[in-house]
Design an enzyme around this catalytic site. Sequence first.
Site, short mmCIF file in Angstrom:
data_model
loop_
_atom_site.label_atom_id
_atom_site.label_comp_id
_atom_site.label_asym_id
_atom_site.label_seq_id
_atom_site.Cartn_x
_atom_site.Cartn_y
_atom_site.Cartn_z
N LYS A 272 -82.09 73.24 -99.94
CA LYS A 272 -82.61 73.23 -98.44
C LYS A 272 -81.13 73.48 -97.60
O LYS A 272 -80.44 72.56 -97.44
CB LYS A 272 -83.42 72.30 -97.86
CG LYS A 272 -83.95 72.77 -96.44
CD LYS A 272 -84.00 71.53 -95.53
CE LYS A 272 -82.99 71.26 -94.66
NZ LYS A 272 -82.67 72.15 -93.59
N GLY B 16 -74.30 65.05 -95.36
CA GLY B 16 -74.53 65.21 -93.89
C GLY B 16 -74.01 64.00 -93.20
O GLY B 16 -73.41 63.16 -93.59
N SER B 17 -74.89 63.38 -92.17
CA SER B 17 -74.34 62.42 -91.35
C SER B 17 -74.94 61.18 -91.84
O SER B 17 -75.91 61.15 -92.62
CB SER B 17 -75.09 62.65 -89.83
OG SER B 17 -76.22 62.55 -89.79
N THR B 18 -74.03 60.11 -91.62
CA THR B 18 -74.73 58.91 -91.90
C THR B 18 -75.96 58.29 -91.55
O THR B 18 -76.82 58.01 -92.21
CB THR B 18 -73.70 57.87 -91.69
OG1 THR B 18 -72.41 58.31 -92.17
CG2 THR B 18 -74.05 56.40 -92.17
N VAL C 253 -78.60 60.37 -90.92
CA VAL C 253 -79.69 61.18 -91.33
C VAL C 253 -79.80 60.59 -92.74
O VAL C 253 -81.02 60.48 -93.38
CB VAL C 253 -79.42 62.54 -91.31
CG1 VAL C 253 -80.39 63.46 -92.26
CG2 VAL C 253 -79.62 63.06 -89.86
N GLY C 254 -78.44 60.30 -93.41
CA GLY C 254 -78.61 59.81 -94.84
C GLY C 254 -79.34 58.52 -94.88
O GLY C 254 -80.15 58.14 -96.02
N GLU D 134 -73.72 61.94 -99.73
CA GLU D 134 -72.17 62.09 -99.19
C GLU D 134 -72.41 62.44 -97.92
O GLU D 134 -72.77 63.11 -97.09
CB GLU D 134 -71.64 63.26 -100.01
CG GLU D 134 -70.11 63.37 -100.03
CD GLU D 134 -69.62 63.95 -98.71
OE1 GLU D 134 -69.33 63.14 -97.51
OE2 GLU D 134 -69.62 65.26 -98.49
N CYS E 102 -65.70 65.87 -93.69
CA CYS E 102 -65.88 64.37 -93.78
C CYS E 102 -64.57 63.65 -94.21
O CYS E 102 -64.32 62.53 -94.14
CB CYS E 102 -67.04 64.00 -94.74
SG CYS E 102 -68.69 64.65 -94.26
N GLU F 83 -66.73 59.37 -85.89
CA GLU F 83 -66.48 60.69 -86.65
C GLU F 83 -66.55 61.85 -85.32
O GLU F 83 -67.60 62.09 -85.00
CB GLU F 83 -67.41 60.79 -87.92
CG GLU F 83 -67.07 62.16 -88.53
CD GLU F 83 -67.86 62.33 -89.83
OE1 GLU F 83 -66.91 62.87 -90.81
OE2 GLU F 83 -69.08 61.94 -89.79
#
Length: 458
Positions: free
Chosen positions: A154, A207-209, A211-212, A229, A263, A355
């Site tokens: 995706k 992606g972002s922390t 959303v992770g 990651e 990142c 970030e």
Amino acid sequence: MHELHVLNPATEELVATVPAATRQDVDAAVRRAADAQRGWARLAPGDRARQLRRFAAVVDAHLEELAQLEVREAGHPIGNARWEAGNVRDLLEYAAAGVERLTGSQIPVAGGLDVTFHEPLGVVAVIAPWNFPMPIAAWGFAPALAAGNAVLVKPAETTPLTALRLAGLALEAGLPEGLLQVLPGAGPEAGDALVEHPGVAKVVFTGSTAVGKQIMAKCAAGVKRVTLELGGKSPNIVFADADVERAAAAAPGSFLDNTGQDCCARSRILVQRGVYDRFMELLEPAVKAFVAGDPTDPATQMGPLISAAHRERVRSYVPESAPAAIRGEAPAGKGFWYPATVLEGTAGDRAAVEEVFGPVAVVIPFEDEAEAVRIANATDYGLSGSIWTRDVSRALRLSRAVAAGNLSVNSHSSVRYWTPFGGFKQSGLGRELGPGALSAFTETKNVFIAIDPLEETK
């Protein structure tokens, strides 16, 4: 039917309109993938490796096409985009070489023979980001395919085109239908459907922390394997004994490459007080010489940000009243441009803690090793970082003391497909790339075979 509108970040022009996958589309794709995976896993290892090498060769024949797509959908400078397309080819070749080397173990035990096997997981979902759409998708699909899995990718809503083309090239190379599929779509629709689907055995997310964490929580319900990651706030630590001229010359690329949308960006520059003024004198011309402009021009080093919304987010870290020490140039007019910006600050400043994901760095002075380590580790992240010193002992001490998954000494290199990549703390979970990449997409099966004892003979 929902659609994704892909804009060129450098011109704001519409590049393409792509149908967005629904939950029903995801369910059908998982079923196709499961069917394809069974036959793929049954192939002899040499045959699977041969097909992946063919895929790599087809990618190689289409490098310029892929690079031009990346320029249009992501705004990357053409030189960067060509490297990224080549990296996909290299990842496929590296993964293909691992197929026949995915060996288990023979473990000495009493009463028999004990061996281990690496069994493929089944169907793997790779949720790729917009900042490096091609290579990061391949970080997931190349080793996963090599290990005998099927893969559903995706891509990010803003950058689906290169992933779709790679899936088409896989079919041209002769990979089975359904083995590598791309499902463009919105995160709450296609992304959630993949994460929650019981037929998906593992999710790989970059992606972002924030959303992770959501993905990890959703995977927990099915005890689904996950590799994450996530974000970073990497330090660039410059000691007084370093080659200061070289460190200053290299610093712009460490936070301006990909317009800071990385990142691993070294967006915190820690400089020992004894050379602070000299470093800043050298940094200013180096930053201003970093060329921002037309991504199709081979001389361009920095392109636009991905979107207008992201530009506003980056701008929020640099209010008009902020005492910017250095500002570069950026094109005016159409496009999501933002100039290279260097702030002088302290370790607690917002731009030094969060970030930014843009071409903004904060320079912070420090006194000694202990303070450098304290500042470097004063973050929730731990992805990457650099240490500049001529003292080998210091380099080793700092390399062990800084809490990050990927460190470079007198360099800003973070990612090589030969070596493992991943973060400490909230920068992620698990490792990608390197010699262990294939095994991350397998389950270890242990088998014990009892052996009858020898009968004693007279």
